[in-house]
Design a protein around this motif. Structure first.
Motif, mmCIF file in Angstrom:
data_model
loop_
_atom_site.group_PDB
_atom_site.id
_atom_site.type_symbol
_atom_site.label_atom_id
_atom_site.label_comp_id
_atom_site.label_asym_id
_atom_site.label_seq_id
_atom_site.Cartn_x
_atom_site.Cartn_y
_atom_site.Cartn_z
ATOM 1 N N ALA A 1 0.683 -1.261 0.017
ATOM 2 C CA ALA A 1 -0.012 0.242 -0.059
ATOM 3 C C ALA A 1 0.666 1.397 -0.042
ATOM 4 O O ALA A 1 0.633 2.304 -0.759
ATOM 5 N N THR A 2 2.147 1.171 0.899
ATOM 6 C CA THR A 2 2.827 2.385 0.861
ATOM 7 C C THR A 2 3.505 2.802 -0.329
ATOM 8 O O THR A 2 3.575 3.726 -1.087
ATOM 9 N N ALA B 1 1.898 9.360 -6.075
ATOM 10 C CA ALA B 1 2.564 10.602 -5.717
ATOM 11 C C ALA B 1 3.501 10.910 -6.806
ATOM 12 O O ALA B 1 3.602 12.327 -7.362
ATOM 13 N N ARG B 2 3.999 10.080 -7.512
ATOM 14 C CA ARG B 2 4.962 10.422 -8.705
ATOM 15 C C ARG B 2 4.037 10.909 -9.666
ATOM 16 O O ARG B 2 4.402 11.695 -10.665
ATOM 17 N N THR B 3 2.892 10.343 -9.846
ATOM 18 C CA THR B 3 1.967 10.645 -11.096
ATOM 19 C C THR B 3 1.433 11.922 -10.909
ATOM 20 O O THR B 3 1.402 12.839 -11.612
ATOM 21 N N ASP C 1 8.540 12.388 0.097
ATOM 22 C CA ASP C 1 8.342 11.728 1.341
ATOM 23 C C ASP C 1 7.566 10.339 0.929
ATOM 24 O O ASP C 1 7.844 9.510 2.097
ATOM 25 N N ALA C 2 6.853 10.176 0.089
ATOM 26 C CA ALA C 2 6.293 8.703 -0.062
ATOM 27 C C ALA C 2 7.526 7.767 -0.444
ATOM 28 O O ALA C 2 7.458 6.650 0.204
ATOM 29 N N GLU C 3 8.619 8.319 -1.051
ATOM 30 C CA GLU C 3 9.570 7.118 -1.286
ATOM 31 C C GLU C 3 10.199 6.794 -0.148
ATOM 32 O O GLU C 3 10.942 5.604 0.104
ATOM 33 N N LEU C 4 10.645 8.052 0.920
ATOM 34 C CA LEU C 4 11.359 7.899 2.026
ATOM 35 C C LEU C 4 10.362 6.990 2.881
ATOM 36 O O LEU C 4 10.813 6.079 3.776
ATOM 37 N N GLN D 1 12.953 -0.968 6.131
ATOM 38 C CA GLN D 1 13.844 -1.207 6.959
ATOM 39 C C GLN D 1 13.095 -1.751 8.522
ATOM 40 O O GLN D 1 13.715 -2.599 9.159
ATOM 41 N N THR D 2 12.041 -1.179 8.724
ATOM 42 C CA THR D 2 11.300 -1.640 9.704
ATOM 43 C C THR D 2 10.772 -2.895 9.634
ATOM 44 O O THR D 2 10.844 -3.630 10.598
ATOM 45 N N LEU D 3 10.352 -3.199 8.738
ATOM 46 C CA LEU D 3 9.856 -4.626 8.413
ATOM 47 C C LEU D 3 10.998 -5.584 8.578
ATOM 48 O O LEU D 3 10.814 -6.602 8.981
#
Length: 500
Positions: free
Chosen positions: A265-266, A273-275, A402-405, A412-414
């Motif tokens: 989903a992220t 967001a890129r679109t 921000d969405a890519e970050l 990383q959290t996963l």
């Protein structure tokens, strides 16, 4: 619940049998409706109100996709209007144009309009990206709900087994009370032993009531997640094997990176967001506007008398001028002009003037006169708007960054969460094995203490202590076994698929 063959005596076999049939003592009649984990998950997906509310978002994005495609068609509009203007003297600045009658007006119009711009060209792609993001978000929520139902299903099973354990404790204390009474009757026991046994029995009864209440509460929570009312007699029929988790951490991490619904989903949000960045840049492109329209209108006088009187006044002036001109022509020896048609005093002329206005006055409200077709085509190229476009483009870039970050941070959290969840499952498995060994020893200790009590070499305090240690060990086994299953469910939630 099937249990691996780790039992080494009758005490542990009894405990394993109890774990295989949770809450059986609480509900001796097993005629209640059965419920599997799969059925509970299916019910939650279909009936959970929050899940249904999440699915409503897809309806909105589907409508957005249809609207984006339909936006390439021309827009059409039609309209009609009526109006009224009272009689009076019309003025324009300091000029007066005489008295005009009251007028009734009506009109209709039909038009087509077509706009084309860079933003419109990209709108279907934006709508599709938003729809995909909504679907990914719903899939993530559905998987999260599935894991919540699984965890709560385990909690109900755990509460049921605690009820069964409490019932066994009641039976053990009752047996000790009967033994204490029998020893008192034959003179080898004391009233204090009976009283202590009764206290232990009372505590066991109170603990059973509390565990039954906990079971009912957990069952209600499961029903709330399922979106259904579960009867208290519901039997949970799914069982879970206790096995050693031998998965490789790196393989699970790689699988989670690909299949975790929340991460998917992220990623979908990042694509949307890129679109939006491309859509913001399209504001630098020219736009086109085409308009085509037809108009019909009617403007009808309510009373033509003021118009007739104004026309007759003009004729009177023309008639006087014509007579004066005839005098001049007569003095010059020229033939006179015919002024009869200008004589406003002649009834025939007056009737002719009125008839002309009556014929020229259109009927209200449908005496329309269609205007010529109107069409226009225009192009617009934005040059400068106070850096508003630049600001919107930069905002879109920031949101995309921000969405890519967010994707990188969630990855990383996963990775850390999957490794930690695997360690938790492995630790819980070893803890369950150790707790079973403790319960084995506690069961053997109680058996030996009872034998010593029958022979008179142990007192009731030792029996109470042994029973308490066995009850604690049994509860610890239940908690350890279900801690393992819940840690495994948490690992499955991170990986994005069932692991058993």
């Amino acid at each position: 619940m099937p249990i691996p063959n780790l039992c080494r005596n009758s005490g542990l076999l009894l405990l394993a049998g109890a774990l295989a049939a949770p809450a059986a003592a609480q509900r001796p009649d097993t005629t209640g409706p059965g419920l599997t984990l799969q059925a509970a998950v299916a019910s939650a997906r279909e009936q959970n109100p929050d899940m249904q509310a999440q699915r409503n978002d897809v309806r909105t994005t589907r409508a957005g996709m249809r609207a984006a495609r339909a936006d390439f068609l021309p827009s059409a509009n039609a309209g009609a209007s009526v109006g009224y203007t009272a009689s009076g003297v019309q003025r324009y600045g300091a000029q007066s144009f005489g008295e005009s009658p009251d007028y009734y007006s009506s009109s209709w119009n039909v038009g087509l309009q077509y706009d084309l711009s860079g933003t419109k060209l990209l709108q279907p792609r934006i709508a599709r990206a938003q729809h995909q993001a909504a679907e990914s978000r719903i899939a993530g929520y559905e998987w999260s709900l599935t894991t919540q139902v699984g965890q709560q299903y385990l909690s109900v099973l755990q509460a049921g087994e605690r009820v069964a354990q409490a019932q066994r404790e009641v039976e053990r204390t009752a047996e000790h009370e009967r033994l204490a009474r029998a020893k008192l009757e034959v003179g080898s026991g004391t009233p204090l032993d009976v009283r202590r046994a009764q206290v232990d029995r009372g505590r066991a009864d109170a603990a059973l009531v509390q565990q039954q209440n906990s079971y009912g509460t957990e069952l209600l929570r499961l029903g709330r997640l399922m979106g259904a009312d579960l009867p208290f007699e519901t039997r949970l029929t799914s069982r879970f094997e206790l096995f050693e988790p031998t998965w490789n951490a790196e393989e699970l991490v790689a699988e989670a990176i690909q299949a975790n619904p929340a991460l998917a989903a992220t990623r979908a949000n990042s694509g949307a967001a890129r679109t939006q960045v491309r859509a913001a840049r399209s504001q630098y492109l020219p736009s086109m506007n085409l308009n085509v329209g037809l108009v019909g209108s009617v403007y009808s006088a309510g009373d033509i008398s003021p118009l007739v009187n104004s026309q007759l006044a003009q004729l009177e002036g023309a008639f006087a001028a014509c007579n004066e001109n005839n005098v001049i022509r007569q003095n010059a020896g020229l033939p006179p002009q015919n002024c009869a048609g200008l004589n406003a005093a002649d009834p025939v002329v007056r009737r002719a003037v009125r008839r002309g206005f009556e014929q020229a006055n259109p009927s209200f409200p449908f005496g329309y006169e269609r205007q010529p077709l109107q069409a226009s085509l225009s192009f617009s190229l934005p040059l400068f708007d106070g850096l508003a476009r630049e600001r919107r483009v930069e905002e879109a870039r920031v949101q995309a960054s921000d969405a890519e970050l967010a994707v990188r941070g969630q990855e990383q959290t996963l990775r850390a969460d999957v490794r930690a969840a695997l360690l938790n499952a492995q630790t819980a498995y070893r803890s369950a094995q150790l707790e079973r060994q403790v319960a084995d020893n506690a069961a053997e200790e109680l058996r030996l203490t009872r034998e010593r009590f029958r022979l008179g070499s142990a007192n009731s305090v030792e029996i109470t202590d042994a029973q308490t240690r066995l009850a604690e060990a049994e509860r610890a086994v239940i908690d350890a076994v279900y801690a393992y299953h819940k840690s495994l469910a948490a690992l499955e939630a991170l990986v994005g698929r069932p692991l058993r």
